[in-house]
Write a protein that holds these residues in place. Structure first.
Motif, short mmCIF file in Angstrom:
data_model
loop_
_atom_site.label_atom_id
_atom_site.label_comp_id
_atom_site.label_asym_id
_atom_site.label_seq_id
_atom_site.Cartn_x
_atom_site.Cartn_y
_atom_site.Cartn_z
N GLN A 1 -12.25 5.05 -7.15
CA GLN A 1 -11.67 3.94 -6.39
C GLN A 1 -10.29 3.65 -6.97
OE1 GLN A 1 -15.13 1.41 -7.21
NE2 GLN A 1 -14.98 0.71 -5.10
N SER A 2 -9.31 3.52 -6.09
CA SER A 2 -8.01 3.08 -6.59
C SER A 2 -7.98 1.56 -6.49
CB SER A 2 -6.89 3.69 -5.74
OG SER A 2 -7.03 3.31 -4.39
N SER A 3 -7.37 0.94 -7.49
CA SER A 3 -7.33 -0.52 -7.53
C SER A 3 -6.27 -0.94 -8.54
CB SER A 3 -8.71 -1.04 -7.93
OG SER A 3 -8.80 -2.42 -7.67
N THR B 1 8.88 -10.13 -9.71
CA THR B 1 10.21 -10.33 -9.15
C THR B 1 10.11 -10.09 -7.65
OG1 THR B 1 11.24 -9.56 -11.18
CG2 THR B 1 12.59 -9.51 -9.18
N CYS B 2 10.57 -11.08 -6.86
CA CYS B 2 10.46 -10.92 -5.42
C CYS B 2 11.62 -10.10 -4.89
CB CYS B 2 10.44 -12.27 -4.73
SG CYS B 2 8.93 -13.18 -5.09
N ASP B 3 11.32 -9.09 -4.08
CA ASP B 3 12.41 -8.35 -3.46
C ASP B 3 12.76 -9.04 -2.13
OD1 ASP B 3 10.74 -7.52 -1.46
OD2 ASP B 3 10.68 -5.42 -2.06
N PRO B 4 13.86 -8.65 -1.50
CA PRO B 4 14.31 -9.37 -0.29
C PRO B 4 13.29 -9.35 0.84
CG PRO B 4 16.01 -7.87 -1.09
CD PRO B 4 14.80 -7.59 -1.91
N ASN B 5 12.31 -8.42 0.80
CA ASN B 5 11.34 -8.35 1.88
C ASN B 5 10.09 -9.18 1.62
OD1 ASN B 5 13.02 -6.54 3.13
ND2 ASN B 5 12.06 -4.80 2.08
N GLY B 6 10.02 -9.80 0.42
CA GLY B 6 8.87 -10.64 0.13
C GLY B 6 7.82 -9.98 -0.74
N ASP B 7 8.08 -8.76 -1.18
CA ASP B 7 7.14 -8.11 -2.11
C ASP B 7 7.41 -8.60 -3.52
OD1 ASP B 7 5.24 -6.43 -0.93
OD2 ASP B 7 6.81 -5.04 -0.31
N CYS B 8 6.49 -9.39 -4.07
CA CYS B 8 6.72 -9.98 -5.38
C CYS B 8 5.85 -9.33 -6.45
CB CYS B 8 6.41 -11.48 -5.35
SG CYS B 8 7.35 -12.36 -4.11
N GLY B 9 4.96 -8.45 -6.05
CA GLY B 9 3.99 -7.92 -7.00
C GLY B 9 4.59 -7.05 -8.08
N ALA B 10 3.88 -6.94 -9.17
CA ALA B 10 4.24 -6.01 -10.24
C ALA B 10 3.19 -4.91 -10.18
CB ALA B 10 4.19 -6.72 -11.58
N PRO B 11 3.33 -3.98 -9.23
CA PRO B 11 2.20 -3.11 -8.93
C PRO B 11 1.94 -2.05 -9.99
CG PRO B 11 4.08 -2.55 -7.58
CD PRO B 11 4.52 -3.65 -8.46
N VAL B 12 0.77 -2.14 -10.54
CA VAL B 12 0.30 -1.05 -11.39
C VAL B 12 -1.07 -0.67 -10.85
CG1 VAL B 12 1.43 -1.06 -13.62
CG2 VAL B 12 -0.08 -2.93 -13.01
N ILE B 13 -1.14 0.50 -10.27
CA ILE B 13 -2.38 0.95 -9.64
C ILE B 13 -2.98 2.04 -10.52
CG2 ILE B 13 -3.37 2.00 -7.57
CD1 ILE B 13 -2.15 -0.63 -6.93
N ALA B 14 -4.30 1.99 -10.66
CA ALA B 14 -4.97 3.04 -11.40
C ALA B 14 -6.18 3.50 -10.59
CB ALA B 14 -5.41 2.54 -12.76
N VAL B 15 -6.80 4.56 -11.05
CA VAL B 15 -7.99 5.06 -10.38
C VAL B 15 -9.17 4.86 -11.31
CG1 VAL B 15 -9.11 7.09 -9.42
CG2 VAL B 15 -6.68 6.72 -9.03
N TYR B 16 -10.25 4.33 -10.78
CA TYR B 16 -11.45 4.04 -11.56
C TYR B 16 -12.56 5.01 -11.13
CZ TYR B 16 -9.15 -0.31 -12.78
OH TYR B 16 -8.27 -1.24 -13.27
N GLN B 17 -13.49 5.25 -12.04
CA GLN B 17 -14.66 6.04 -11.68
C GLN B 17 -15.91 5.19 -11.86
OE1 GLN B 17 -15.48 9.73 -13.81
NE2 GLN B 17 -16.31 10.60 -11.93
N ASP C 1 0.79 -1.23 0.00
CA ASP C 1 0.00 0.00 0.00
C ASP C 1 0.82 1.27 0.00
OD1 ASP C 1 -2.54 -0.80 -0.41
OD2 ASP C 1 -2.98 -1.13 1.69
N THR C 2 2.13 1.16 0.22
CA THR C 2 2.91 2.39 0.07
C THR C 2 2.75 2.89 -1.37
OG1 THR C 2 4.79 0.99 -0.38
CG2 THR C 2 4.66 1.90 1.82
N ILE C 3 2.55 1.93 -2.30
CA ILE C 3 2.38 2.33 -3.70
C ILE C 3 0.96 2.82 -3.96
CG2 ILE C 3 2.39 1.47 -6.07
CD1 ILE C 3 4.60 -0.53 -4.95
N GLN C 4 -0.04 2.05 -3.47
CA GLN C 4 -1.42 2.47 -3.70
C GLN C 4 -1.70 3.84 -3.08
OE1 GLN C 4 -5.94 0.85 -3.62
NE2 GLN C 4 -4.56 -0.17 -2.25
#
Lengths: 410, 353
Positions: free
Chosen positions: A290-292, A373-389, A163-166
């Protein structure tokens, strides 16, 4: 006598031959956490831990379907073994997460857990799962502290975004697209909501905005007008409430009845990105944001996934994390294929630490949410967040918006 | 004659009064500090109060069910929150069908009345069944026994309804006639709020008249005063008890529909929180006391709505609304310290209410 001697020699030779054939003698791989033995005719046991009933149940059912489709794609088999999938309902709260984790941890045949839905469940249940030696991959936990090195439990990974990204994307949307500076936030005390609201607030302030009201409610509340009235007195220009379906839909509805917040833009996050939310909020949701996860930025495989989903369940995905669950399942399948060793007795030996290491080493994995790609902390997501209406059509059909309204410039 | 203070006030009394005094001090200081900030004008306070009265009216209606049964049987009917849930959850299917077919928009008054009738009928039946199956066989048992069956009945009903209708929440249709609001200067009341408050007031007034002046009402008060003597006077005690449960059930069913109209979501667990709050309201007002339940409900609703902001904002508590329940229960403690039998006292139904 002679013939008898010959027989003895021959049988000795036979024993020697067998011994030679078997050498070097098989030893299951040593492992720091322990080695799981899957007997010759036993299935590989994978479990889920999601909220699948109650007010927020669509969140977990959606993720579970992602795993089911991933298993179908494998033909139900991994390394010629059937895949057995079952799981525990974790209720989207700490108590449920703890109970579900305790039940799962008691079963030594489990190789890994895909879950949980809500961050609170993992915060309470994660330690038990980790201690049992499982590899844990969550498709929908987004609270920042779960992958904070100081707090992360061993063996925990996630394909969901952090959620730091979202929070940053949501704040960027408010500052640059809506061009608003004075915001108000509401959370419900859950790790997900509180974490996201705080990240959002920090980013707003960093961008020169101001958080004029920070409020909290309880997830079982039905009456939000007093808190909305209080917020209205602080004169915010928009309201961000990254909470869950039931309370979120009531806030949406009641905000339209409280002067001062009835006309300002409303914004929620991925926890409410579900048809049930539009059912609950009704026409009050039309026009809100809504962000998602940005489904349009997903890899090409996502379209095929949707077709399979439609065919198998005869409806559109219920919530936001089906694709993440599909990817989580495939990441763990790939890791099992990599580390499983077949013994002479036909059993499979899976080193639990080895499996965790294999997942941690995931690099450029082609998932349907993108390259993982997993980073050393376990975050493996490829985060692309957008906002929907939300449109009137979404509300009347209780379906999630398909095209993002806004995506952060690359 | 000259008793020392130590014998007149025990240590516990002194502790309790100090506790009560400090709560009052906190409330006063907090309220003054909040008002001094000047953040909230009369409009906000009116809004808080109206929201509180809406919620409080619903609490009052449910609380009456607790208080009626307590007045007659001296037991707490913990299954009452499920009586409250059963009506609106069943009536949802009627409401949804009428909403989809457009009937609710064409004949709103008749449509809403039908929803009320169905919900009241279901809640009444459930209340009577609970009395018949769970309480009557235990009429002579020690007081704790029906309390436990009440909790059992409550769980049974919750999960039975979950089995019938599924675990997910259901949404009442939006009704055109209830949209919009009455605006008079600073006063803004939505039509739903007006409906809830007026309907609740009428029902409470009706109940009070019924208990005071009707023949059955007089019989109820007689049974509340002394069951044996009432029976000797020719009153059918069982019939009166069933009537009491029916009254409580009907009020709970009506409260349930009002609740569903305001908050729109219904679910098998919806009774729990309002049930606990209404029980609190009944104790607050003086359990067994009909006007007490009404007053207790309204008081609790207003304190929940107004309290967090008024008492805590000035004390620099962050996000005070989260502490809504804590504020409500501290008020309960405060009132029980100074009036152990509730605001209006544990007056029984036989006295002039």
């Amino acid at each position: 006598m002679n013939a008898r001697n010959t027989l003895v020699v021959l049988s000795l030779a036979l024993v020697a031959l067998i011994a030679i054939a078997c050498a070097p003698a098989f030893t299951p791989p040593a492992d720091a956490v322990g080695t799981l033995k899957v007997g010759a005719n036993e299935p590989i046991h994978l479990t889920w831990m999601f909220v699948v009933t109650g007010e927020d149940g669509t969140l977990g059912v959606d993720s579970r379907r992602g795993i089911e489709i991933a298993i179908d794609d494998k033909g139900g088999k991994l390394l010629d073994r059937a895949i057995k999938l079952d799981g525990q309902d974790s209720g989207c709260n700490a108590e449920g997460g703890q109970a579900a984790a305790a039940k799962l941890a008691a079963d030594a045949t489990v190789v890994g857990v895909i879950g949980s839905s809500c961050s609170s469940e993992m915060r309470a249940g994660g330690p038990a799962l980790s201690k049992a030696g499982f590899t844990i991959i969550s498709p929908s936990n987004t609270a920042p502290d779960l992958t904070d090195p100081a707090k992360r439990v061993a063996g925990y990974f996630r394909t969901a975004h952090n959620d730091t990204i979202q929070g940053a994307v949501a704040a960027q949307f408010v500052l640059t697209q809506l061009k608003l500076k004075n915001v108000a936030t509401i959370h419900d005390g859950s790790p997900y909501a509180e974490g996201l609201a705080n990240v959002f607030a920090a980013n707003i302030e960093k961008g020169g905005g101001k958080v004029v009201a920070k409020e909290a409610v309880s997830p079982t509340d039905k009456e939000f007008k007093p808190v909305l009235t209080k917020i209205a007195a602080a004169k915010p220009e928009m309201l961000f409430y990254p909470i869950f379906i039931s309370a979120g839909s009531l806030i949406t509805k009641q905000a339209k009845e409280v002067p001062g917040v009835d006309k300002i833009p409303l914004m929620a996050a991925d926890g409410t990105f579900s048809g049930d939310f539009y059912k609950g909020a009704g026409t009050a949701a039309v026009g809100m944001y809504q962000s998602s996860p940005d489904f349009s930025a997903f890899a090409a495989g996502y379209k095929t996934f949707l077709d399979k989903h439609q065919k198998k369940y005869n409806e559109k995905p219920l919530s936001a994390f089906h694709a993440h669950a599909y990817d989580a399942a495939n990441v763990i399948f790939a890791a099992i294929e990599k580390v499983a060793v077949k013994g002479p007795d036909g059993a499979l030996y899976i080193g639990r630490q080895a499996l965790r290491d294999a997942v941690a080493a995931t690099k450029d994995f082609n998932g349907i949410t993108g390259k993982l790609t997993c980073d050393p902390n376990g975050d493996c997501g490829a985060p692309v967040i957008a906002v929907y209406q939300v449109t009137a059509d979404n509300v009347s059909k209780a379906t999630t918006p398909e095209k993002p309204f806004w995506a952060p410039p690359k | 004659m000259q008793k020392s203070l130590a014998t007149r006030f025990t240590l516990t009394d002194i502790f309790i009064y100090i506790l009560g005094g400090s709560i009052i001090a906190l409330v006063v200081v907090g309220s003054i500090a909040t008002l001094a900030t000047g953040l909230y004008g009369p409009r906000q306070w009116i809004d808080f109060t109206i929201t509180g009265l809406t919620l409080g009216s619903i609490y009052s209606l449910i609380a009456l069910g607790y208080t009626l049964v307590y007045g007659i049987l001296r037991m707490i009917n913990f299954a009452h929150s499920e009586v409250f849930m059963s009506g609106p959850l069943t009536a949802y299917f009627l409401a949804d069908a009428m909403g989809k077919s457009g009937y609710l928009d064409e004949n709103p008054v008749l449509g809403i009345s039908l929803i009320f009738i169905l919900a009241i009928a279901v809640s009444t039946i459930v209340a009577v069944l609970v009395e018949r199956i769970a309480y009557r066989p235990l009429r002579g048992a020690p007081r704790l026994v029906p309390l436990i069956t009440a909790i059992g009945a409550s769980f049974f009903l919750q999960y039975a309804f979950r089995g019938f209708f599924g675990p997910n929440f259901k949404v009442y249709p939006e009704m055109a006639i209830l949209k919009g609001a009455l605006v008079l200067g600073d006063l803004k009341m939505s039509y739903i709020q007006i409906l809830v408050i007026v309907a609740a007031m009428l029902m409470m007034l009706g109940l009070n008249l019924f208990v005071q002046y009707s023949k059955t009402g007089k019989a109820m008060r007689a049974v509340a005063e002394d069951k044996e003597t009432a029976a000797l006077m020719g009153i059918n005690v069982d019939r009166i008890i069933v009537t009491t449960f029916m009254l409580g059930g009907a009020l709970a069913g009506a409260a349930g529909v009002l609740y569903a109209l305001v908050y729109t979501q219904v679910q098998f667990t919806m009774g729990f929180v309002p049930g606990i709050k209404a029980f609190t309201a009944a104790v607050l007002g003086g359990i067994g006391n009909i006007p007490g339940a009404m007053l207790g409900g309204l008081f609790l609703g207003v304190v929940e709505s107004l309290g967090p902001t008024l008492f805590l904002e000035g004390l620099q508590v962050p996000a005070p609304y989260q502490l809504r329940d804590a504020v409500a229960f501290v008020m309960l403690v405060l009132i029980l310290i100074f009036r152990p039998a509730g605001i209006l006292g544990e007056r029984l139904t036989e006295k002039k209410a």
